[in-house]
Design an enzyme around this catalytic site. Structure first.
Site, PDB file in Angstrom:
ATOM      1  N   ARG A 541      11.350  57.185 -10.300  1.00 41.01           N
ATOM      2  CA  ARG A 541      11.773  56.229 -11.311  1.00 41.01           C
ATOM      3  C   ARG A 541      12.520  55.051 -10.676  1.00 41.01           C
ATOM      4  O   ARG A 541      13.342  55.232  -9.782  1.00 41.01           O
ATOM      5  CB  ARG A 541      12.672  56.895 -12.352  1.00 41.01           C
ATOM      6  N   HIS A 667      26.960  57.478 -25.721  1.00 42.32           N
ATOM      7  CA  HIS A 667      26.193  58.457 -24.942  1.00 42.32           C
ATOM      8  C   HIS A 667      26.531  58.303 -23.473  1.00 42.32           C
ATOM      9  O   HIS A 667      26.640  57.184 -22.965  1.00 42.32           O
ATOM     10  CB  HIS A 667      24.691  58.259 -25.153  1.00 42.32           C
ATOM     11  N   CYS A 669      25.567  60.171 -19.483  1.00 43.15           N
ATOM     12  CA  CYS A 669      24.604  61.094 -18.873  1.00 43.15           C
ATOM     13  C   CYS A 669      24.776  61.194 -17.359  1.00 43.15           C
ATOM     14  O   CYS A 669      25.296  60.284 -16.717  1.00 43.15           O
ATOM     15  CB  CYS A 669      23.167  60.684 -19.187  1.00 43.15           C
ATOM     16  N   HIS A 720      14.764  64.841 -18.176  1.00 44.24           N
ATOM     17  CA  HIS A 720      14.362  64.379 -16.855  1.00 44.24           C
ATOM     18  C   HIS A 720      13.411  65.347 -16.162  1.00 44.24           C
ATOM     19  O   HIS A 720      13.116  65.202 -14.981  1.00 44.24           O
ATOM     20  CB  HIS A 720      15.595  64.134 -15.983  1.00 44.24           C
ATOM     21  N   CYS A 752      19.254  62.694 -23.011  1.00 42.66           N
ATOM     22  CA  CYS A 752      19.112  61.263 -22.757  1.00 42.66           C
ATOM     23  C   CYS A 752      17.933  60.747 -23.563  1.00 42.66           C
ATOM     24  O   CYS A 752      17.301  61.492 -24.323  1.00 42.66           O
ATOM     25  CB  CYS A 752      18.917  61.035 -21.249  1.00 42.66           C
TER      26      CYS A 752
END
Length: 782
Positions: A541, A667, A669, A720, A752
């Protein structure tokens, strides 16, 4: 003790982007994962990319045969590479080794991504960057053994092509300091770790010595061992313990008979005094220090036999920088009495894009202020030339860099009087929202949500159709009205899907957004975006960080039209989705000519205006994401309180104007949260969702013990990984949350956003999530 046979080059970089100028590695790896190409084809693609990189760096001025070119390639991440090389995979992956105990490419990828019931390795942020690494799992039962010869094969490959490269390997102290204890090493209650992986250092060192011998046999004259753990004060191990470990490690490795010369690199901040002394005394040949986020260290014993590599070229930002200042810093380094000095980057260049020349759409004036990886190699070569030939030989280049700095300071838009005037008028009440309990009562009356409400974090899968439509619109092939119709159809489909799944608070899916930061950067003054400025985030990514170059303001509403359209399609609450000021800064390349807190407040004021417009349009739930809050936490303890003050303050500035009946979510992460749990509470959000699935809910205990009283959604679905979590797996995590946290504050959500996932796995996983929530609700006594 510099190596007279192989002196260290006068200039080098500590690493180079490995994904390829056009993300060639990403495409090859993902093609392999999808079954489109086999392992041999993937290896061939990777070898071609490495060859092209070496040739390119040589063309930029690094030497073919002097070890100035680092071999820093990785299929996934550098920590995982080192763990695999020494055999440090947890027991659940033991069956993936071959008959000789070796760990091949498929086992390497399986540990990174998971398979079946075997969860992947946990993932977290690499120091204070936006790069993620896989966390090694090491316990007393871990058997260290040289289990991969990939590092040596890459050195031999380069040698066959006429290059003597310097392999880059995460050092033994950092590998252990970043590891977590295996499940077998945990205490009976599963929380408190009874074992510290750093205790295994003496067992690991012989394997590292064997690894170094293999590199020497393959043709390496120098090896770079990265030890950034030695700069951090945020790891479980104290700085003195890490320094003592480094002293032991490099006494052993330095004494190894068959090895390359050793460069220990410690970037990202200043080495602790104890670690600096330990490395100075160690029988190694060179030390690389970060001189952009740390000062010139003091004189210690042992330097007279070593080369010091001064990291005066910033490996983490994209500004052209002050070369004159860098030259002066190198002069100060030379005064320490080392045998020799060299110039380097402060860190690997994996944190910056490849080449400013690829950005043909950037304003030429802005482009003249920038230095991506290739330009930074040029800066290293320039300063190295000065070290060899004297300052007069590079006076012209130093002057050009200084002129670019001066031009940047005076350019229109860098300072905006209206923006600065508004920020100067802020008062303490602008950062306060009001009583939390009163807000809860107002929101319960407004929203009427069930117990354990379900939601997602924001994005839904970015399909090939979405990407193609966006690209076609960008090229002018798809008219604006047709593109808007396409996006509305996509939003309507996502809303209908969520209602069918049974989620309680919906999102519009963000089909119109290419990236959660870039989308806002494209609509805010003071930003620029790139075409090819890709930077690896984790695995395959990559993101394109925007460039925040001037004062920030919002010329018009950004998200209101899409959110109100989505809300018109459903009676359920629809979240307005914004990216918070800290994350916009963390995931951009930010101006370095003023304090970050000032820039954050400018972004916060723009977001405050957006929230007011969303409320005015009838949006009752607004999420302001801050996944990077922990990421930017400075590595030095003394720098942490001021950072937390301005970062929390900027979030509160953005959200404090919201009405009591508006439910504000945030949020976070993929970070270790224990160090910032008080700051998370101080954000004063009504609901906080947080990564928890990969760590199997470890953060829940920290939240519970902190007394956190607001709404909390510990992630129960790891997005993920391509795995589909079962209802039982989600239920187990949810049961832990319900048992340890106030029941009426718990939310049920993924870790996420779902942007990177496919629809089949997303829908199946969300159906399991909703089923687990319904089961948990049914178990609550009436």
């Amino acid at each position: 003790m510099t190596d007279p046979r192989h002196p260290f080059p006068k200039g080098t970089i500590l690493g180079y982007p490995r994904i390829g100028r056009r993300r060639e590695l990403k495409r090859a790896v993902e093609a392999h994962w999808s079954g489109a190409i086999d392992a041999a084809a993937l290896e061939q693609s990777a070898a071609e990319l490495r060859r092209a990189t070496r040739e390119h760096l040589a063309a930029l001025g690094l030497g073919r045969d002097d070890s100035s070119i680092p071999e820093s390639f990785s299929f996934y991440d550098q920590v995982h590479d080192a763990a695999v090389a020494v055999g440090a995979l947890p027991e659940r992956f033991a069956g993936l080794r071959d008959a000789d105990g070796r760990i091949g490419l498929e086992a390497y990828f399986t540990a990174a991504r998971g398979a079946g019931e075997d969860a992947p390795l946990e993932m977290t942020k690499w120091f204070d960057t936006n790069y993620h690494y896989l966390v090694p799992e090491i316990g007393p039962e871990t058997v260290f053994a040289l289990s991969s010869d990939r590092f040596a094969r890459q050195v031999a490959e380069a040698k066959a092509d006429g290059f003597t490269v310097r392999p880059v390997v995460v050092g033994p102290v950092t590998l252990l300091a970043l590891a977590k204890a295996t499940d077998a090493a945990h205490s009976a209650d599963g929380r408190e770790e009874a074992f510290d992986p750093l205790e295994r250092l003496d067992d690991l060192l012989p394997v590292y010595a064997e690894l170094l011998a293999g590199l020497r046999a393959a043709g390496a004259e120098w090896v770079q061992l990265d030890e950034p753990a030695l700069v951090s004060e945020s790891l479980p191990a104290a700085p003195k313990r890490l320094a003592d470990a480094a002293a032991r490690a490099y006494a052993v490795l330095g004494a190894a008979a068959e090895r390359p010369a050793i460069l220990v690199a410690a970037g990202y901040a200043q080495l602790s005094e104890q670690a600096w002394s330990a490395l100075g005394a160690a029988p190694i040949e060179a030390i690389a220090v970060d001189l952009t986020r740390g000062g010139v260290p003091g004189v210690v014993d042992g330097l007279s036999g070593k080369t010091l590599v001064g990291g005066v070229v910033d490996g983490r930002n994209i500004w052209r920088g002050d070369l004159e200042g860098g030259w002066e810093t190198l002069s100060q380094l030379a005064a320490l009495g080392a045998a020799d000095i060299a110039v380097g980057t402060s860190t690997s260049l994996q944190h910056v894009p490849h080449d400013v020349a690829d950005e043909t759409a950037l304003d030429p004036r802005l482009a003249s202020w920038l230095a991506f990886a290739d330009q930074k190699v040029g800066q290293v070569v320039t300063l190295a030339t000065g070290l060899v030939r004297g300052r007069p030989a590079i006076a012209g280049a130093l002057g050009e860099a200084s002129a670019a700095l001066a031009d940047r300071r005076s350019a229109p838009g860098v300072r905006d009087g209206a923006v600065r005037g508004r920020a100067s008028r802020l008062e303490s009440r602008d950062f306060e929202r009001g009583d939390y309990d009163a807000r809860v009562a107002a929101q319960e009356a407004e929203l009427d949500l069930p117990l354990l409400p379900t939601t997602t974090i924001g994005s839904f899968p970015q399909t090939g159709d979405i990407r193609r439509a966006r690209a076609s619109h960008g090229r002018g092939e798809l008219a604006g009205t047709e593109y808007e119709r396409f996006l509305r159809d996509e939003i309507a489909r996502v809303v209908t899907l969520q209602e069918d799944i049974g989620l309680d608070v919906l999102v519009h899916g963000e089909a119109e957004r290419n990236d959660m930061v870039q989308y806002f950067a494209e609509h805010l003054d003071g930003f620029a975006v790139t075409e090819n400025g890709w930077v690896q985030s984790y695995g395959s990514r990559a993101t394109r960080p925007s460039i925040l170059w001037g004062d920030v303001s919002r010329p018009a509403p950004i998200t209101v039209a899409w959110s109100t359209f989505a809300q018109s399609l459903t009676d359920k609450p629809m979240k307005g989705m914004l990216t918070g000021p800290v994350t916009i800064l963390a995931w951009s390349f930010v101006r370095d000519d003023q304090p970050l807190g000032e820039t954050a407040n400018q972004v916060a004021l723009a977001l405050r205006d957006e929230i007011a417009d969303l409320e005015g349009a009838g949006i009752r739930v607004i999420q302001v994401d801050e996944p990077a809050l922990r990421e930017l936490l400075p590595l030095k303890r003394a720098d942490q309180p001021p950072y937390l003050e301005w970062s929390v303050g900027s979030f509160r500035l953005a959200t404090a104007g919201a009405a009591a009946s508006t439910q504000v979510h945030t949020h976070l992460c993929y970070s270790e949260f224990d160090a910032v749990i008080d700051a998370i509470a101080a954000l004063d959000a009504d609901v906080t969702s947080i990564e928890a699935a990969r760590s199997r809910g470890e953060v829940i205990g920290d939240i519970a013990s902190s007394g956190f009283a607001a709404g909390i959604g510990p992630g129960v679905y790891d997005i993920h990984s391509p795995r589909i979590p079962s209802v039982d797996e989600i239920t187990e995590l949810l049961d832990r949350a319900v048992a340890e946290l106030p029941l009426r504050r718990v939310w049920v959500n993924p870790d996420c956003g779902l942007k990177t996932r496919g629809y089949d796995e997303t829908v199946a996983s969300l159906r399991n999530l909703v089923a687990a929530a319904q089961t948990a609700r049914a178990a609550v006594p009436a």
